[in-house]
Design a protein around this motif. Structure first.
Motif, PDB file in Angstrom:
ATOM      1  N   LEU A  33       6.457 -10.208  -2.044  1.00 61.51           N
ATOM      2  CA  LEU A  33       6.461  -9.025  -1.629  1.00 61.51           C
ATOM      3  C   LEU A  33       4.356  -8.430  -1.863  1.00 61.51           C
ATOM      4  N   ALA A  34       4.361  -8.447  -2.581  1.00 55.01           N
ATOM      5  CA  ALA A  34       2.876  -8.501  -2.903  1.00 55.01           C
ATOM      6  C   ALA A  34       1.540  -8.724  -2.119  1.00 55.01           C
ATOM      7  N   GLY A  35       1.481  -9.862  -2.016  1.00 52.50           N
ATOM      8  CA  GLY A  35       0.961 -10.627  -0.605  1.00 52.50           C
ATOM      9  C   GLY A  35       1.266  -9.777   0.602  1.00 52.50           C
ATOM     10  N   ARG A  36       2.412 -10.038   1.198  1.00 52.00           N
ATOM     11  CA  ARG A  36       2.989  -8.900   2.377  1.00 52.00           C
ATOM     12  C   ARG A  36       2.556  -7.157   2.245  1.00 52.00           C
ATOM     13  N   MET A  37       2.135  -6.911   1.530  1.00 51.46           N
ATOM     14  CA  MET A  37       1.991  -5.287   0.996  1.00 51.46           C
ATOM     15  C   MET A  37       0.389  -5.086   0.844  1.00 51.46           C
ATOM     16  N   THR A  38      -0.018  -6.190   0.440  1.00 52.06           N
ATOM     17  CA  THR A  38      -1.543  -6.296   0.794  1.00 52.06           C
ATOM     18  C   THR A  38      -2.687  -6.434   1.692  1.00 52.06           C
ATOM     19  N   ARG A  39      -1.993  -7.634   2.644  1.00 54.13           N
ATOM     20  CA  ARG A  39      -2.180  -7.862   3.793  1.00 54.13           C
ATOM     21  C   ARG A  39      -2.252  -6.702   4.716  1.00 54.13           C
ATOM     22  N   TYR A  40      -1.353  -5.974   3.987  1.00 51.21           N
ATOM     23  CA  TYR A  40      -0.944  -4.487   5.889  1.00 51.21           C
ATOM     24  C   TYR A  40      -1.613  -3.802   5.368  1.00 51.21           C
ATOM     25  N   ARG A  41      -1.974  -3.303   4.523  1.00 44.06           N
ATOM     26  CA  ARG A  41      -3.146  -1.940   3.512  1.00 44.06           C
ATOM     27  C   ARG A  41      -4.357  -2.449   4.164  1.00 44.06           C
ATOM     28  N   ASN A  42      -4.751  -4.474   3.766  1.00 45.77           N
ATOM     29  CA  ASN A  42      -6.097  -4.045   3.730  1.00 45.77           C
ATOM     30  C   ASN A  42      -6.621  -4.453   5.727  1.00 45.77           C
ATOM     31  N   LYS A  43      -5.380  -4.606   6.199  1.00 44.26           N
ATOM     32  CA  LYS A  43      -5.563  -4.342   7.865  1.00 44.26           C
ATOM     33  C   LYS A  43      -5.824  -3.088   8.111  1.00 44.26           C
ATOM     34  N   LEU A  44      -5.065  -2.282   7.961  1.00 48.20           N
ATOM     35  CA  LEU A  44      -4.360  -0.627   8.042  1.00 48.20           C
ATOM     36  C   LEU A  44      -5.605  -0.148   7.765  1.00 48.20           C
ATOM     37  N   GLU A  45      -6.936  -0.336   6.796  1.00 47.39           N
ATOM     38  CA  GLU A  45      -7.409   0.412   6.333  1.00 47.39           C
ATOM     39  C   GLU A  45      -8.983  -0.454   6.485  1.00 47.39           C
ATOM     40  N   GLY A  46      -8.751  -1.757   6.681  1.00 43.36           N
ATOM     41  CA  GLY A  46     -10.402  -2.403   6.990  1.00 43.36           C
ATOM     42  C   GLY A  46     -10.677  -2.729   6.472  1.00 43.36           C
ATOM     43  N   ARG A  47     -10.259  -3.455   5.534  1.00 49.31           N
ATOM     44  CA  ARG A  47     -10.955  -3.405   3.943  1.00 49.31           C
ATOM     45  C   ARG A  47     -10.642  -4.217   2.998  1.00 49.31           C
ATOM     46  N   SER A  48     -10.919  -5.018   2.122  1.00 47.61           N
ATOM     47  CA  SER A  48     -10.298  -6.370   1.588  1.00 47.61           C
ATOM     48  C   SER A  48     -10.345  -6.020   0.100  1.00 47.61           C
ATOM     49  N   GLY A  49      -9.862  -6.618  -0.759  1.00 49.43           N
ATOM     50  CA  GLY A  49      -9.549  -6.815  -2.031  1.00 49.43           C
ATOM     51  C   GLY A  49      -8.302  -6.559  -1.739  1.00 49.43           C
ATOM     52  N   THR A  50      -7.777  -6.007  -4.092  1.00 49.71           N
ATOM     53  CA  THR A  50      -6.283  -6.498  -4.542  1.00 49.71           C
ATOM     54  C   THR A  50      -5.828  -4.735  -4.129  1.00 49.71           C
ATOM     55  N   LEU A  51      -4.782  -5.085  -3.845  1.00 52.23           N
ATOM     56  CA  LEU A  51      -4.055  -3.913  -3.935  1.00 52.23           C
ATOM     57  C   LEU A  51      -2.910  -3.042  -5.071  1.00 52.23           C
ATOM     58  N   TRP A  52      -3.054  -4.812  -6.260  1.00 55.91           N
ATOM     59  CA  TRP A  52      -2.209  -4.702  -6.962  1.00 55.91           C
ATOM     60  C   TRP A  52      -2.419  -4.760  -8.633  1.00 55.91           C
TER      61      TRP A  52
END
Length: 229
Positions: free
Chosen positions: A81-100
């Protein structure tokens, strides 16, 4: 001080909270919520983990999950769950790094006494946060799924506490609505919140003794008490 070892047990419900890194927003748009719930639905079936309750807030999630015989599937589901959401938000926002945050909080829940209380605690989060007046008006929690006319119309699992409310789904729903309408006593809120924050068990002293016998671990005890009826 070393971290307390996480207690994860097969066939027991676990109250889990995962927060955004530095309390950052995780869910900004409706599509963010929908994507996370779609992933939760998919991964619960893949890992055979039961979902008894959930609530997605802006910067954190509450989940009430129960792995089957292989307790490691709980961590695998959370990682997915965490990995999928992180990849989704990073791609959406053009960023990298942790979300959680690096480590989610969890507490094993005593089924007979506390499971319904934890479900209510989770589903009333938006009401306590004064986001809405009624839990049924919040679209991103399990409460709206729970109110479906038949159990077949929802992917939410019926926990033992919910099943104990009546012989048929309609009766269970009516009685759960009445349970939700009862004000949760402050002691109940404090007990559930405290057990989760400290990584302790959400249960009675007898339950603590049972889990100590199962795990062979000495578990810190909280104050005595049980949810008010």
């Amino acid at each position: 001080m070393p971290r307390m070892a996480r207690i994860v047990l097969p066939n027991y419900p676990h109250h889990i909270v995962q927060r955004g890194h530095n309390k950052q927003v995780v869910f900004a748009e409706p599509e963010d919520f929908r994507r996370y719930l779609s992933d939760l639905k998919e991964l619960k079936h893949h890992f055979e983990v039961k979902v008894y309750a959930f609530c997605l807030m802006t910067n954190h999630v509450h989940l009430l999950l129960a792995p089957r015989e292989d307790a490691s599937t709980l961590g695998q589901l959370m990682k997915g769950l965490a990995g999928r959401m992180t990849r989704y938000r990073n791609k959406l926002e053009g960023r990298s790094g942790t979300l959680w945050e690096s480590r989610y909080k969890s507490s094993v829940v005593e089924t007979d006494t506390y499971l319904l209380a934890c479900s209510r605690y989770i589903e009333l989060n938006p009401v306590r946060a004064q986001m809405i007046a009624r839990a049924q008006d919040y679209p991103w929690s399990s409460y709206s799924l729970r109110l479906k006319e038949t159990a077949e119309n929802t992917w939410l699992d019926e926990g033992p506490g919910f099943k104990g409310l009546g012989l048929d789904h309609s009766t269970r729903v009516d009685r759960y609505i009445a349970f939700m309408d009862q004000a949760a006593p402050p002691s109940e809120l404090q007990l559930i919140r405290g057990a989760l924050q400290r990584g302790q068990l959400t249960g009675s002293p007898r339950f603590t003794d049972q889990i100590e016998n199962i795990t062979g671990m000495r578990i810190s005890r909280r104050s005595r008490g049980r949810p008010a009826k």
